[in-house]
Motif scaffolding. Structure first.
Motif, PDB file in Angstrom:
ATOM      1  N   GLY A 226      -1.942  -2.250   9.605  1.00 28.09           N
ATOM      2  CA  GLY A 226      -2.475  -2.937   8.446  1.00 28.09           C
ATOM      3  C   GLY A 226      -3.999  -2.901   8.467  1.00 28.09           C
ATOM      4  N   PRO A 227      -4.627  -3.699   7.630  1.00 28.46           N
ATOM      5  CA  PRO A 227      -6.095  -3.700   7.573  1.00 28.46           C
ATOM      6  C   PRO A 227      -6.755  -3.972   8.921  1.00 28.46           C
ATOM      7  CG  PRO A 227      -5.179  -4.888   5.701  1.00 28.46           C
ATOM      8  CD  PRO A 227      -4.034  -4.587   6.608  1.00 28.46           C
ATOM      9  N   ALA A 228      -6.200  -4.880   9.683  1.00 25.58           N
ATOM     10  CA  ALA A 228      -6.799  -5.194  10.988  1.00 25.58           C
ATOM     11  C   ALA A 228      -6.761  -3.987  11.918  1.00 25.58           C
ATOM     12  CB  ALA A 228      -6.079  -6.381  11.622  1.00 25.58           C
ATOM     13  N   THR A 229      -5.699  -3.176  11.807  1.00 26.71           N
ATOM     14  CA  THR A 229      -5.605  -1.953  12.605  1.00 26.71           C
ATOM     15  C   THR A 229      -6.740  -1.007  12.267  1.00 26.71           C
ATOM     16  OG1 THR A 229      -3.192  -2.170  12.429  1.00 26.71           O
ATOM     17  CG2 THR A 229      -4.048  -0.115  13.355  1.00 26.71           C
ATOM     18  N   VAL A 230      -6.972  -0.817  10.979  1.00 25.66           N
ATOM     19  CA  VAL A 230      -8.029   0.100  10.537  1.00 25.66           C
ATOM     20  C   VAL A 230      -9.396  -0.416  10.965  1.00 25.66           C
ATOM     21  CG1 VAL A 230      -9.149   1.153   8.530  1.00 25.66           C
ATOM     22  CG2 VAL A 230      -6.652   0.941   8.610  1.00 25.66           C
ATOM     23  N   GLU A 231      -9.614  -1.713  10.839  1.00 24.29           N
ATOM     24  CA  GLU A 231     -10.906  -2.293  11.259  1.00 24.29           C
ATOM     25  C   GLU A 231     -11.159  -2.014  12.736  1.00 24.29           C
ATOM     26  OE1 GLU A 231     -13.226  -3.510   9.516  1.00 24.29           O
ATOM     27  OE2 GLU A 231     -12.453  -4.567   7.757  1.00 24.29           O
ATOM     28  N   LEU A 232     -10.130  -2.174  13.555  1.00 27.71           N
ATOM     29  CA  LEU A 232     -10.299  -1.922  14.984  1.00 27.71           C
ATOM     30  C   LEU A 232     -10.567  -0.450  15.256  1.00 27.71           C
ATOM     31  CD1 LEU A 232     -10.214  -2.732  17.953  1.00 27.71           C
ATOM     32  CD2 LEU A 232      -7.725  -2.453  17.877  1.00 27.71           C
ATOM     33  N   LEU A 233      -9.807   0.426  14.609  1.00 29.45           N
ATOM     34  CA  LEU A 233     -10.009   1.862  14.802  1.00 29.45           C
ATOM     35  C   LEU A 233     -11.436   2.265  14.433  1.00 29.45           C
ATOM     36  CD1 LEU A 233      -6.623   3.153  13.352  1.00 29.45           C
ATOM     37  CD2 LEU A 233      -7.287   3.147  15.762  1.00 29.45           C
ATOM     38  N   ALA A 234     -11.935   1.725  13.332  1.00 29.39           N
ATOM     39  CA  ALA A 234     -13.303   2.029  12.924  1.00 29.39           C
ATOM     40  C   ALA A 234     -14.312   1.476  13.931  1.00 29.39           C
ATOM     41  CB  ALA A 234     -13.570   1.455  11.536  1.00 29.39           C
ATOM     42  N   ARG A 255      -4.698  -1.961   0.226  1.00 33.37           N
ATOM     43  CA  ARG A 255      -5.909  -2.420   0.923  1.00 33.37           C
ATOM     44  C   ARG A 255      -6.139  -1.613   2.194  1.00 33.37           C
ATOM     45  NH1 ARG A 255      -6.432  -8.146   4.001  1.00 33.37           N
ATOM     46  NH2 ARG A 255      -8.528  -7.851   4.855  1.00 33.37           N
ATOM     47  N   THR A 256      -5.063  -1.348   2.932  1.00 32.52           N
ATOM     48  CA  THR A 256      -5.185  -0.610   4.191  1.00 32.52           C
ATOM     49  C   THR A 256      -5.682   0.810   3.946  1.00 32.52           C
ATOM     50  OG1 THR A 256      -3.430  -1.917   5.237  1.00 32.52           O
ATOM     51  CG2 THR A 256      -3.906   0.223   6.205  1.00 32.52           C
ATOM     52  N   LEU A 257      -5.119   1.491   2.957  1.00 36.67           N
ATOM     53  CA  LEU A 257      -5.516   2.868   2.684  1.00 36.67           C
ATOM     54  C   LEU A 257      -6.944   2.948   2.149  1.00 36.67           C
ATOM     55  CD1 LEU A 257      -2.261   4.416   1.159  1.00 36.67           C
ATOM     56  CD2 LEU A 257      -2.997   4.312   3.552  1.00 36.67           C
ATOM     57  N   GLU A 258      -7.316   2.022   1.296  1.00 32.02           N
ATOM     58  CA  GLU A 258      -8.681   2.014   0.775  1.00 32.02           C
ATOM     59  C   GLU A 258      -9.680   1.756   1.897  1.00 32.02           C
ATOM     60  OE1 GLU A 258     -11.893   2.498  -1.360  1.00 32.02           O
ATOM     61  OE2 GLU A 258      -9.862   2.949  -2.059  1.00 32.02           O
ATOM     62  N   LEU A 259      -9.332   0.864   2.789  1.00 35.74           N
ATOM     63  CA  LEU A 259     -10.204   0.570   3.927  1.00 35.74           C
ATOM     64  C   LEU A 259     -10.353   1.796   4.823  1.00 35.74           C
ATOM     65  CD1 LEU A 259     -11.822  -1.717   5.271  1.00 35.74           C
ATOM     66  CD2 LEU A 259      -9.748  -2.331   6.533  1.00 35.74           C
ATOM     67  N   ALA A 260      -9.219   2.493   5.052  1.00 37.35           N
ATOM     68  CA  ALA A 260      -9.261   3.702   5.883  1.00 37.35           C
ATOM     69  C   ALA A 260     -10.172   4.757   5.260  1.00 37.35           C
ATOM     70  CB  ALA A 260      -7.855   4.257   6.074  1.00 37.35           C
ATOM     71  N   ARG A 261     -10.089   4.908   3.944  1.00 41.94           N
ATOM     72  CA  ARG A 261     -10.966   5.875   3.266  1.00 41.94           C
ATOM     73  C   ARG A 261     -12.435   5.494   3.444  1.00 41.94           C
ATOM     74  NH1 ARG A 261      -7.085   4.789  -0.955  1.00 41.94           N
ATOM     75  NH2 ARG A 261      -5.408   6.342  -0.861  1.00 41.94           N
ATOM     76  N   SER A 262     -12.727   4.203   3.269  1.00 38.52           N
ATOM     77  CA  SER A 262     -14.122   3.763   3.362  1.00 38.52           C
ATOM     78  C   SER A 262     -14.658   3.860   4.783  1.00 38.52           C
ATOM     79  CB  SER A 262     -14.251   2.322   2.847  1.00 38.52           C
ATOM     80  OG  SER A 262     -13.631   1.393   3.731  1.00 38.52           O
ATOM     81  N   LYS A 263     -13.772   3.758   5.767  1.00 36.15           N
ATOM     82  CA  LYS A 263     -14.182   3.803   7.176  1.00 36.15           C
ATOM     83  C   LYS A 263     -14.055   5.209   7.770  1.00 36.15           C
ATOM     84  CE  LYS A 263     -14.706  -0.759   7.706  1.00 36.15           C
ATOM     85  NZ  LYS A 263     -15.985  -1.404   8.092  1.00 36.15           N
ATOM     86  N   ASN A 264     -13.565   6.156   6.972  1.00 32.10           N
ATOM     87  CA  ASN A 264     -13.401   7.540   7.434  1.00 32.10           C
ATOM     88  C   ASN A 264     -12.391   7.645   8.578  1.00 32.10           C
ATOM     89  OD1 ASN A 264     -14.358  10.072   6.537  1.00 32.10           O
ATOM     90  ND2 ASN A 264     -15.481  10.357   8.453  1.00 32.10           N
ATOM     91  N   VAL A 265     -11.350   6.841   8.501  1.00 34.95           N
ATOM     92  CA  VAL A 265     -10.265   6.861   9.488  1.00 34.95           C
ATOM     93  C   VAL A 265      -9.037   7.496   8.839  1.00 34.95           C
ATOM     94  CG1 VAL A 265      -8.681   5.458  10.874  1.00 34.95           C
ATOM     95  CG2 VAL A 265     -11.101   4.831  10.719  1.00 34.95           C
ATOM     96  N   THR A 266      -8.457   8.476   9.497  1.00 37.62           N
ATOM     97  CA  THR A 266      -7.283   9.164   8.957  1.00 37.62           C
ATOM     98  C   THR A 266      -6.011   8.402   9.302  1.00 37.62           C
ATOM     99  OG1 THR A 266      -8.335  11.323   9.109  1.00 37.62           O
ATOM    100  CG2 THR A 266      -5.937  11.297   9.009  1.00 37.62           C
ATOM    101  N   ILE A 267      -5.168   8.196   8.296  1.00 33.63           N
ATOM    102  CA  ILE A 267      -3.820   7.665   8.501  1.00 33.63           C
ATOM    103  C   ILE A 267      -2.847   8.797   8.182  1.00 33.63           C
ATOM    104  CG2 ILE A 267      -2.084   6.007   7.734  1.00 33.63           C
ATOM    105  CD1 ILE A 267      -4.325   4.051   7.136  1.00 33.63           C
ATOM    106  N   TYR A 268      -2.027   9.144   9.144  1.00 33.35           N
ATOM    107  CA  TYR A 268      -1.157  10.313   9.018  1.00 33.35           C
ATOM    108  C   TYR A 268       0.298   9.911   9.254  1.00 33.35           C
ATOM    109  CZ  TYR A 268       0.495  15.131   9.594  1.00 33.35           C
ATOM    110  OH  TYR A 268       1.152  16.319   9.448  1.00 33.35           O
TER     111      TYR A 268
END
Length: 275
Positions: A226-234, A255-268
């Motif tokens: 979720g969003p917290a995962t992406v924040e940590l990865l970034a 929210r999670t996908l938009e955050l990943a895009r803004s943080k340049n983190v790939t979700i696959y």
């Protein structure tokens, strides 16, 4: 979930998963009778569920009593329990102690299956809540962020291979790899601590896999980000995370996908054809 059922018992763990299951059920006109865990579950559940009873981890008889008294015929588990905090919050009652003595192994999967069996002996069917939020299941391929490089794809293949092999020992769901080296495997410390440890060892550029254990019962402990995962990865400079397509959940998907895009983190979304 049976169309005639108008109540759902919810055994809530940590994170936003229980909140979203409760919201989805209420949108379908289903009353939520929740049992939430102190120091684990989000207090926001009080404003979403119709009834919430707060318990300590291990109060198994109380879970059964709450559901039976409310006339619940189906129940679901959502969210995990932090194993690292069990030493402070675990208060098993007599029924839980008997169940634990019978399973022979104190692992996540064995304990959750044991709890489910105890609840079902009371005529309450344990169901998978995911069909109510199946639009959050991960899809195959890149969902957000840059396309992975060939080297990152090889790292992801290795991470999933390790995760699946170790999953049979119920060690954890998460493996971090960089440049062909396994940097960390999730154990008792949990996902966040494992990833921080990996970054401290090898720096930025981690490729992370989060995978279900072989034979895992998908009614509970399903892999999720979720969003917290992406924040940590970034925060730790990780490059990408792979989750199993059609199995893992992307909570708060938009929210999670938009955050990943803004943080340049790939979700696959890792599919059977990968690897």
């Amino acid at each position: 979930m049976a169309a005639s059922v108008n109540k759902l018992g919810l055994i809530a763990g940590n994170g936003v998963f229980p909140l979203e299951v409760a919201r989805a059920a209420r949108e379908r006109g289903i009353r939520i009778i929740a049992v939430a865990h102190l120091n684990e579950s989000e207090r926001a559940l009080d404003s979403i569920a119709d009834e919430v009873t707060w318990i300590k981890v291990g109060e198994l008889q109380k879970i059964v009593d709450v559901f039976k008294n409310a006339g619940v015929s189906e129940a679901a588990m959502a969210g995990g329990i932090s194993r690292a905090r069990l030493k402070d919050s675990f208060a098993p009652d007599a029924r839980a102690l008997k169940m634990l003595a019978g399973i022979g192994r104190f692992s996540d999967d064995a304990v959750l299956r044991g709890v489910a069996r105890e609840v079902e002996t009371e005529g309450i069917k344990m169901i998978d809540p995911v069909p109510m939020i199946e639009h959050w299941l991960a899809r195959a391929g890149v969902s957000a962020g840059p396309d992975p490089t060939p080297a990152q794809r090889r790292d992801l293949d290795l991470a999933f291979e390790v995760a699946r092999r170790l999953g049979s020992y119920d060690i954890g769901q998460t493996v971090a790899v960089r440049d062909g080296m396994v940097a960390a495997v999730e154990a008792l410390e949990g996902t966040d601590a494992a990833l921080r440890r990996a970054a401290a060892l090898v720096g930025a550029g981690l490729v992370v896999a989060k995978a279900a254990k072989p034979g895992q019962d998908m009614r509970f402990d399903r892999p999720a980000i979720g969003p917290a995962t992406v924040e940590l990865l970034a925060e730790i400079g990780a490059a990408m995370i792979g989750v199993e397509a059609g199995v893992a959940l992307i909570l708060e998907r938009d929210r999670t996908l938009e955050l990943a895009r803004s943080k340049n983190v790939t979700i696959y979304g890792y599919a059977e054809t990968d690897g």
